[in-house]
Design an enzyme around this catalytic site. Structure first.
Site, short mmCIF file in Angstrom:
data_model
loop_
_atom_site.label_atom_id
_atom_site.label_comp_id
_atom_site.label_asym_id
_atom_site.label_seq_id
_atom_site.Cartn_x
_atom_site.Cartn_y
_atom_site.Cartn_z
N HIS A 1 0.84 -1.21 0.00
CA HIS A 1 0.00 0.00 0.00
C HIS A 1 0.86 1.25 0.00
CE1 HIS A 1 -3.69 2.23 0.49
NE2 HIS A 1 -3.16 2.92 1.48
N TYR B 1 -4.87 7.50 -6.64
CA TYR B 1 -6.15 8.22 -6.72
C TYR B 1 -6.06 9.61 -7.32
CZ TYR B 1 -4.79 10.19 -2.08
OH TYR B 1 -4.17 10.82 -1.03
N ARG C 1 -16.59 5.57 2.51
CA ARG C 1 -17.06 6.96 2.50
C ARG C 1 -16.97 7.56 1.10
NH1 ARG C 1 -11.85 7.61 5.03
NH2 ARG C 1 -10.54 9.02 3.82
N HIS D 1 -9.52 1.11 1.52
CA HIS D 1 -9.26 1.62 2.87
C HIS D 1 -10.49 1.33 3.73
CE1 HIS D 1 -6.74 5.00 0.85
NE2 HIS D 1 -5.89 4.34 1.59
N GLU E 1 -9.97 3.01 9.30
CA GLU E 1 -8.68 3.58 9.72
C GLU E 1 -8.86 4.51 10.90
OE1 GLU E 1 -6.72 5.82 6.65
OE2 GLU E 1 -4.93 6.17 7.84
N HIS F 1 -5.54 -1.00 6.40
CA HIS F 1 -5.61 -0.55 7.79
C HIS F 1 -6.48 -1.48 8.64
CE1 HIS F 1 -3.51 2.96 6.45
NE2 HIS F 1 -4.52 3.41 5.74
N ASP G 1 2.43 3.30 2.64
CA ASP G 1 1.31 4.24 2.66
C ASP G 1 1.70 5.69 2.39
OD1 ASP G 1 -1.20 5.33 2.95
OD2 ASP G 1 -1.51 4.73 5.03
ZN LIG Z 1 -3.74 4.86 2.01
#
Ligand SMILES: [Zn+2]
Length: 481
Positions: free
Chosen positions: A84, A149, A238, A260, A263, A297, A348
């Site tokens: 990740h 992203y 979300r 995700h 987290e 996570h 990350d």
């Molecule tokens: Zn991330």
């Protein structure tokens, strides 16, 4: 040409001739390697001969003769997958460590991140990605799942080429030589319940139709990389609707799926307010979570969620250094592993790129939580370093969806070689090497790194370190001016 993943100028900003690139990317000749020691699926072996052709291990023998072979001194390990990463965040590492007016958290860090990415050009994205990938290779990661992203231009409009920035990630992978699983991210809404995206999110947003075109275009961009994989990544519960999640899973039925989840405490509370369920609970109730999934996570779990998740075969995508940096919380590592769960580690936010340090932080987080030592070793007498390393190999390999993670015939020749003369390693052997690598010497013990049969790091330095660093420094100087 195999290196031509960028449509305009694949050698842009690079030194050395393109001929070097073709040669270095395409190890079509048989390479006959010889290692003093190696960690094989059957355990430790000495005098290990490995034949590599077209990036893949074709034969492997212990107790072999070194005659006519290329001797690489040291201790050979299968390279760890980094499951990740958001490479662009390497460029803002250290810029969010100033105390704000009140209550610094993941959410205030995210505001800094949104401001930073608002200035990134495609050249910046590529320069920062190459620097991060170079550090990953020097830090013991030989393959990467990039959770990508950032898709659109400053104003939120797509580039003329929808996959422009996916192409930049692919180009950085070519330049550095790292193995790539590219995960274009679906970000379809600003928050739970269809909240409109805010200004900071406009470079991420796609509807399902455009997202699926992006995935297809990303596949084109990695077609010429060694064994690259394109998976899918619904950003989080979300950021996607249940309908969108169902649609993309149906449209892309085979590839890795990363998301995700859980987290943050606020994310759990918002999910309960929206659906009446906690995030992992919702996912397990509504999505076909199985071994092709990686839940990134999964920090906040009830005992029931922990056990249900462990039974799915999905990997937990743990990012212990970032989770500590962001103040996320501590994963239920002991219970999850006891229930048979699979895990890997990721860098990350790339605040500190270091494979052994991620494993060390995972174990230390559990020691602090449980007031105990050696909590992630599986049985009495087992080395904690080896348990962590082999666990992260298995889960990371599954999450990346590539034939990596073992020094064995048919696997890609992704090899990290430790310096057996390092003062922390010189007078020990076997599993003590892994304990020392993870808990004592760290990445400083890495001497050389081979990916798909090609040497990319020697004496701890990436072969293109100077050029990649110069380009990165130029980008950061402009971005922080
Ligand atoms: Zn991330």
């Amino acid at each position: 040409m195999r290196w031509a993943v960028h449509p305009e100028c694949p050698c842009k900003g690079r030194t050395g001739s393109p001929a070097d690139w073709v040669e270095s990317r395409t190890v079509s000749m048989m390479r006959k390697l010889f290692f003093d020691h190696a960690l094989l699926p059957s355990g430790w072996a000495t005098d290990v001969a490995i034949d590599v052709k077209e990036g893949v291990i074709r034969a492997i023998h212990a107790n072999a003769a070194s005659d006519g072979r290329e001797h690489i001194a040291g201790i050979a390990l299968p390279g760890l997958p980094n499951l990740h990463s958001h490479t662009f965040q390497r460029g803002m590492a250290g810029l969010a460590e100033i105390r704000g007016p009140e209550g610094d958290s993941f959410w205030t860090w995210r505001q800094v991140m949104y401001r930073f990415l608002g200035h990134l050009t495609p050249d910046d994205v590529e320069a920062i990605a190459a620097f991060a990938m170079m550090e990953m290779l020097e830090g013991g990661f030989t393959a990467l799942a990039e959770f990508h992203y950032l898709h659109h231009d400053f104003d939120g409009r797509p580039y003329a080429d929808l996959a422009e920035l996916s192409g930049r990630i692919a180009a950085a992978a070519v330049e550095t030589g790292i193995g790539l699983t590219l995960l274009p991210v679906l970000y379809a809404q600003g928050g739970f319940g269809g909240t409109a995206p805010n200004e900071g999110q406009r470079r991420f947003v796609n509807d399902v139709e455009r997202y699926l075109r992006l995935v297809e275009a990303a596949r084109e961009r990695v077609r010429n990389l060694d064994d690259a994989v394109v998976g899918i990544a619904p950003h989080s519960l979300r950021a996607v609707t249940p309908e969108a999640l169902t649609q993309v899973l149906a449209a892309v039925p085979q590839s890795p799926v990363h998301i995700h989840v859980a987290e943050q405490v606020k994310e759990v509370e918002d999910c309960i307010a929206w659906s009446g369920r906690r995030p992992v609970e919702w996912l397990l109730d509504h999505a076909p979570v199985n071994a092709r999934w990686c839940l990134i996570h999964a920090t906040h779990l009830t005992p029931d969620e922990t056990h249900r998740f462990a039974r799915t075969g999905a990997a937990a995508g743990l990012c212990p250094i970032t989770e500590a940096n962001l103040g996320d919380g501590i994963f239920e590592g002991v219970d999850f592993l006891a229930a048979g769960g699979s895990f890997g580690v990721g860098s990350d936010s790339n605040i500190d790129i270091d494979a052994p340090a991620e494993l060390r932080q995972f174990e230390y987080s559990q020691r602090l939580k449980h007031h105990a030592r050696n909590v992630l070793a599986r049985r009495e007498g087992e080395s904690t370093g080896r348990a962590l390393y082999e666990g992260a190999l298995a889960g990371g390999t599954r999450a990346l969806g590539r034939q990596i993670g073992a020094l064995a015939t048919g696997h890609r020749a992704d090899i990290v070689v430790l310096d057996s003369a390092h003062p922390d390693l010189a007078s020990i052997s076997g599993d003590r090497w892994l304990d020392s690598f993870v808990f004592v010497a760290g990445k400083a013990a890495i001497d050389s790194v081979i990916v798909s049969g090609r040497s990319v790091v020697t004496k701890g330095r990436h072969h293109r370190r100077d050029a990649i660093t110069a380009r990165y420094s130029g980008a950061i100087a402009r971005l922080t001016a």
